[in-house]
Design a protein around this motif. Structure first.
Motif, mmCIF file in Angstrom:
data_model
loop_
_atom_site.group_PDB
_atom_site.id
_atom_site.type_symbol
_atom_site.label_atom_id
_atom_site.label_comp_id
_atom_site.label_asym_id
_atom_site.label_seq_id
_atom_site.Cartn_x
_atom_site.Cartn_y
_atom_site.Cartn_z
ATOM 1 N N PHE A 50 43.496 39.020 50.394
ATOM 2 C CA PHE A 50 42.502 39.737 49.605
ATOM 3 C C PHE A 50 41.413 40.308 50.509
ATOM 4 O O PHE A 50 40.988 39.669 51.469
ATOM 5 C CB PHE A 50 41.881 38.797 48.565
ATOM 6 C CG PHE A 50 42.845 38.396 47.490
ATOM 7 C CD1 PHE A 50 43.095 39.231 46.419
ATOM 8 C CD2 PHE A 50 43.513 37.180 47.568
ATOM 9 C CE1 PHE A 50 43.998 38.866 45.435
ATOM 10 C CE2 PHE A 50 44.409 36.801 46.580
ATOM 11 C CZ PHE A 50 44.655 37.647 45.513
ATOM 12 N N THR A 51 40.986 41.515 50.169
ATOM 13 C CA THR A 51 39.937 42.182 50.949
ATOM 14 C C THR A 51 38.567 41.882 50.317
ATOM 15 O O THR A 51 38.490 41.533 49.139
ATOM 16 C CB THR A 51 40.185 43.696 50.980
ATOM 17 O OG1 THR A 51 40.310 44.154 49.635
ATOM 18 C CG2 THR A 51 41.439 44.040 51.746
ATOM 19 N N PRO A 52 37.485 42.060 51.086
ATOM 20 C CA PRO A 52 36.160 41.726 50.538
ATOM 21 C C PRO A 52 35.748 42.613 49.363
ATOM 22 O O PRO A 52 35.045 42.156 48.480
ATOM 23 C CB PRO A 52 35.217 41.917 51.720
ATOM 24 C CG PRO A 52 35.996 42.476 52.826
ATOM 25 C CD PRO A 52 37.444 42.394 52.500
ATOM 26 N N LEU A 53 36.167 43.858 49.349
ATOM 27 C CA LEU A 53 35.706 44.773 48.303
ATOM 28 C C LEU A 53 36.717 44.829 47.161
ATOM 29 O O LEU A 53 37.467 45.791 47.005
ATOM 30 C CB LEU A 53 35.497 46.174 48.895
ATOM 31 C CG LEU A 53 34.492 46.233 50.047
ATOM 32 C CD1 LEU A 53 34.536 47.592 50.722
ATOM 33 C CD2 LEU A 53 33.086 45.944 49.534
ATOM 34 N N SER A 54 36.721 43.757 46.369
ATOM 35 C CA SER A 54 37.645 43.711 45.252
ATOM 36 C C SER A 54 36.855 43.821 43.947
ATOM 37 O O SER A 54 35.856 43.126 43.755
ATOM 38 C CB SER A 54 38.438 42.404 45.297
ATOM 39 O OG SER A 54 39.248 42.288 44.165
ATOM 40 N N SER A 55 37.293 44.700 43.060
ATOM 41 C CA SER A 55 36.595 44.850 41.785
ATOM 42 C C SER A 55 37.013 43.760 40.810
ATOM 43 O O SER A 55 36.325 43.487 39.825
ATOM 44 C CB SER A 55 36.902 46.223 41.191
ATOM 45 O OG SER A 55 38.299 46.373 41.087
ATOM 46 N N ASP A 56 38.138 43.137 41.073
ATOM 47 C CA ASP A 56 38.669 42.083 40.213
ATOM 48 C C ASP A 56 38.024 40.740 40.581
ATOM 49 O O ASP A 56 38.004 40.383 41.760
ATOM 50 C CB ASP A 56 40.195 42.047 40.442
ATOM 51 C CG ASP A 56 40.876 40.947 39.669
ATOM 52 O OD1 ASP A 56 40.220 40.375 38.790
ATOM 53 O OD2 ASP A 56 42.050 40.672 39.957
ATOM 54 N N PRO A 57 37.489 39.987 39.595
ATOM 55 C CA PRO A 57 36.889 38.686 39.941
ATOM 56 C C PRO A 57 37.871 37.723 40.604
ATOM 57 O O PRO A 57 37.490 36.944 41.482
ATOM 58 C CB PRO A 57 36.408 38.122 38.605
ATOM 59 C CG PRO A 57 36.738 39.096 37.567
ATOM 60 C CD PRO A 57 37.345 40.305 38.183
ATOM 61 N N PHE A 58 39.134 37.782 40.196
ATOM 62 C CA PHE A 58 40.131 36.915 40.832
ATOM 63 C C PHE A 58 40.363 37.345 42.282
ATOM 64 O O PHE A 58 40.606 36.512 43.154
ATOM 65 C CB PHE A 58 41.446 36.937 40.052
ATOM 66 C CG PHE A 58 41.365 36.173 38.767
ATOM 67 C CD1 PHE A 58 41.274 34.794 38.766
ATOM 68 C CD2 PHE A 58 41.341 36.830 37.552
ATOM 69 C CE1 PHE A 58 41.171 34.076 37.576
ATOM 70 C CE2 PHE A 58 41.247 36.130 36.364
ATOM 71 C CZ PHE A 58 41.155 34.753 36.378
ATOM 72 N N GLY A 59 40.257 38.651 42.513
ATOM 73 C CA GLY A 59 40.374 39.158 43.883
ATOM 74 C C GLY A 59 39.224 38.660 44.747
ATOM 75 O O GLY A 59 39.419 38.310 45.921
ATOM 76 N N ALA A 60 38.021 38.625 44.142
ATOM 77 C CA ALA A 60 36.857 38.129 44.884
ATOM 78 C C ALA A 60 37.023 36.641 45.201
ATOM 79 O O ALA A 60 36.725 36.193 46.320
ATOM 80 C CB ALA A 60 35.588 38.353 44.067
#
Lengths: 136, 63
Positions: A65-75
């Motif tokens: 996962f990258t730092p700039l994720s719009s998805d909360p699960f991605g964050a």
């Protein structure tokens, strides 16, 4: 006996910057914090476990996962992944063909990489606790 | 570089995951080598039993 008390008191004093440095080292390279504390067994355990999980995860073509994720699960995934320290940056060198989460193996690989971060987070907390004498 | 992807079965992936996590938990929770080995084996067995048990329970809903 009275002269031993100040010595014991002094020996228990901890430089407040040291636990933070140890925790930082433990985050950058899994096991390095324990290595600096001369805890060879735990250093090896954390390096092999976090490294093993990350390398197998990349081998299964898991996603990082990258730092700039719009998805909360991605964050949340990014927070877990970044805890793996140096292993977070390995896919550039290890994953020649990139992630593939269209197959179950790629999805499992994503969990392996996140687990590597969580395992290393345990190592960071343990190294910090040992360095600050809260744990033996 | 890993030019080829690892092809692990679901069960093999679970075993690798359980083994590595069990070793870490044993290293954190126990002090001596003998205690760590016993604890790691016990945790590994529990991981596998619970994993297979949950898979078995979910099987009727998989299709």
């Amino acid at each position: 006996m009275a002269s031993e008390a100040p010595l014991t008191e002094n020996s228990r004093k901890v430089n407040p910057a040291r636990p933070i440095f140890i925790a930082f080292a433990a985050w950058v390279v899994p096991g390095l914090g324990h290595l600096l504390l001369k805890r060879w067994g735990r250093a090896l355990i954390f390096f092999l476990a976090a490294g093993g999980l990350a390398v197998v995860g990349y081998g299964m073509r898991g996603e990082v996962f990258t730092p700039l994720s719009s998805d909360p699960f991605g964050a949340l995934g990014f927070l877990a992944d970044i805890c793996a320290g140096v292993f977070y940056f390995l896919p550039r060198f290890l994953e020649a063909s990139g992630p593939d989460i269209s197959r179950a193996a790629g999805d499992y690989g994503t969990r392996f990489i996140a687990a590597a971060g969580i395992v290393n987070l345990l190592g960071v907390l343990d190294a910090y606790a040992i360095a600050s004498r809260r744990r033996s | 570089m890993l030019r080829t992807a690892l092809h692990l079965s679901h069960f093999a992936a679970m075993v690798v995951f359980a083994l590595l996590v069990s070793i870490v938990l044993a290293g954190l929770a126990r002090r001596t080598a003998a205690e760590r080995i016993r604890y790691a084996l016990w945790t590994l067995m529990m991981f596998l039993l619970v994993g297979v048990g949950i898979a078995w329970l979910m099987y009727p809903f998989s299709r």
